[in-house]
Scaffold this motif. Sequence first.
Motif, mmCIF file in Angstrom:
data_model
loop_
_atom_site.group_PDB
_atom_site.id
_atom_site.type_symbol
_atom_site.label_atom_id
_atom_site.label_comp_id
_atom_site.label_asym_id
_atom_site.label_seq_id
_atom_site.Cartn_x
_atom_site.Cartn_y
_atom_site.Cartn_z
ATOM 1 N N ALA A 191 -6.341 2.261 -8.050
ATOM 2 C CA ALA A 191 -7.033 3.518 -7.772
ATOM 3 C C ALA A 191 -6.248 4.357 -6.774
ATOM 4 O O ALA A 191 -6.153 5.582 -6.898
ATOM 5 N N LYS A 192 -5.671 3.690 -5.794
ATOM 6 C CA LYS A 192 -4.883 4.407 -4.782
ATOM 7 C C LYS A 192 -3.652 5.038 -5.406
ATOM 8 O O LYS A 192 -3.283 6.167 -5.089
ATOM 9 N N LEU A 193 -2.991 4.293 -6.336
ATOM 10 C CA LEU A 193 -1.783 4.809 -6.978
ATOM 11 C C LEU A 193 -2.107 5.987 -7.884
ATOM 12 O O LEU A 193 -1.402 6.998 -7.883
ATOM 13 N N SER A 194 -3.197 5.888 -8.621
ATOM 14 C CA SER A 194 -3.532 6.954 -9.563
ATOM 15 C C SER A 194 -4.243 8.116 -8.889
ATOM 16 O O SER A 194 -4.168 9.251 -9.349
ATOM 17 N N ARG A 214 5.740 7.724 -9.751
ATOM 18 C CA ARG A 214 5.214 7.147 -8.518
ATOM 19 C C ARG A 214 5.270 5.625 -8.643
ATOM 20 O O ARG A 214 4.877 5.050 -9.642
ATOM 21 N N VAL A 215 5.783 4.990 -7.583
ATOM 22 C CA VAL A 215 5.881 3.534 -7.554
ATOM 23 C C VAL A 215 5.167 3.032 -6.316
ATOM 24 O O VAL A 215 5.339 3.560 -5.218
ATOM 25 N N MET A 216 4.380 1.999 -6.513
ATOM 26 C CA MET A 216 3.589 1.488 -5.396
ATOM 27 C C MET A 216 3.936 0.036 -5.106
ATOM 28 O O MET A 216 4.194 -0.751 -6.010
ATOM 29 N N GLY A 265 0.792 -1.222 0.000
ATOM 30 C CA GLY A 265 0.000 0.000 0.000
ATOM 31 C C GLY A 265 0.827 1.276 0.000
ATOM 32 O O GLY A 265 0.293 2.355 -0.243
ATOM 33 N N GLU A 266 2.142 1.175 0.263
ATOM 34 C CA GLU A 266 2.990 2.367 0.258
ATOM 35 C C GLU A 266 3.258 2.823 -1.172
ATOM 36 O O GLU A 266 3.411 2.011 -2.087
ATOM 37 N N ILE A 267 3.290 4.137 -1.327
ATOM 38 C CA ILE A 267 3.581 4.738 -2.624
ATOM 39 C C ILE A 267 4.859 5.543 -2.487
ATOM 40 O O ILE A 267 5.010 6.335 -1.555
#
Length: 201
Positions: free
Chosen positions: A180-183, A167-169, A158-160
């Motif tokens: 969705a969380k990453l974008s 951005r890397v997740m 869950g960390e970005i």
Amino acid sequence: MRETELKIEEIPIDELVPYENNAKKHTREQIDAVEASIKEFGFRNPVIVWRNADGRPEVVAGHARVTAAKNIGMQKVPCISCDDLTDAQRRALTLVDNQTTMMTGWDEDLLAYELDTLSADFDMTDFGFTDEMVGMAEVIEAEEDEVPEVIECKAKRGEIWQLGSHRVMCGDATCAEDVAKLSGGGVLRFAPDRPPVQHRV
């Protein structure tokens, strides 16, 4: 392509004349190794000779073998003639025969395997292999047995991470929630030694 019919002839060593311009050096260690090889396996590689202006068999290739054979008491050695060559070809062959054997090395893994396999039957250092070469098998085996270092993973699901403008997740690309969380945003962590990227609106 030159095709010749090779005829092996046994010639007394005392009749053989060494080529006076032979440029290949032969060390005592090499001669010892050749002697050991002849004693163990027999004389398996014929000497190449030609009949010189005096009609005597002169060595074109095989000087070390002749010396070793004489040292261990052999009276004759198998020879093949190259009288069909020109004088220039014969002299070139003396150089080429030595040079072509010096143009490559060993496949160290295969050499180590073969030396290790033969170690129960032979002391391969008798044939010119060094202690370092014979010991390669143990080094390679030890390297293969090494346990790879386990590196602790510091990223959590869950960390970005912000890497410059990217951005890397740590997540699952097949999971809609992670995508969705990453974008859409989330708590950012910045890669070491990389300052956060500031965007103007």
